[in-house]
Design an enzyme around this catalytic site. Structure first.
Site: not given
Length: 223
Positions: A93, A176, A178
């Site tokens: 990002c 992302h 995660e």
């Protein structure tokens, strides 16, 4: 032979939003036996003599805020040093944006998007086994990749959705890896996260970090 060390460069400037850095650091820790973290805006810096790979996190800061946040210019220099040293690096990002900006690319403000999106992923080791549905939460976009950077993924609204350097081991992704269902409530509250045809059941983006850890492992073994 000791396990490779991966350093997570944390970039969040809002204490209330540090959970995404925590999540990414956690995924890196799961994928790498020796994972470390530095808080870049707070003045901490990675020891490049003691790391085998680097992950650059997201941030609610913008790469164009350099006048107000001098650490951004310093991190651009860090990216160029990582490229010169050929240290495997993954930008996520904000990390995607600052890596491209550091190499002469452009980043612009755009509409905030927070949802799972369909992406066209190239045949690249970073995306091995990764679903084409990935989670995003961003309001800035790379409009021109940096020198030496090629797009390796695109979305219907974003041509340079992920990039890779032609000669150095540098990969960047706008999404992302995660983000999982465990963060849904925070993402809804902070970014207006929405799900329609696609949801977290379609996502396995943490595999990106696992693949990157394997890339670092292979690079270390080859030295």
């Amino acid at each position: 032979m000791s396990s490779p060390t991966i350093t997570v460069v944390r970039n969040e400037v809002d204490p209330d939003c540090e959970y995404h850095c925590d999540a990414l650091a956690g995924v890196v820790s799961d994928a790498a036996a020796d994972a470390r973290a530095v808080d870049y805006p707070a003045g901490e810096r990675p020891d490049l003599e003691e790391t085998d790979g680097v992950v650059i996190t997201g941030s609610t800061a913008g790469v164009y805020e350099v006048d107000d946040r001098p650490w951004i210019a310093d991190q651009k220099r860090l990216v160029r040093e990582l490229v010169d040293r050929e240290i495997p690096t993954l930008g996520v990002c904000f990390g995607h944006q600052i890596a491209n900006a550091a190499l002469g690319g452009t980043v612009e403000r755009a509409e905030t998007i927070a949802r799972p999106v369909d992406a066209d992923l190239a045949d690249d080791p970073l995306f091995d086994g990764v679903s084409s549905v990935v989670p995003v939460a961003h309001g800035d976009v790379v409009t021109e990749p940096g020198d030496g950077m090629d797009a390796i993924a695109s979305a219907d609204y974003y041509p340079a959705f992920a990039t890779r350097h032609r000669t150095a081991p540098l990969w960047t992704v706008q999404f992302h890896p995660e983000f999982t269902a465990a963060l849904r409530e925070r993402l809804e509250a902070d970014f207006g996260w929405t799900e329609a045809e696609r949801g977290f059941g379609d996502v396995n983006a943490t595999r990106v970090v696992e693949n990157f850890a394997s890339i670092v492992d292979d690079a270390t073994a080859a030295e």
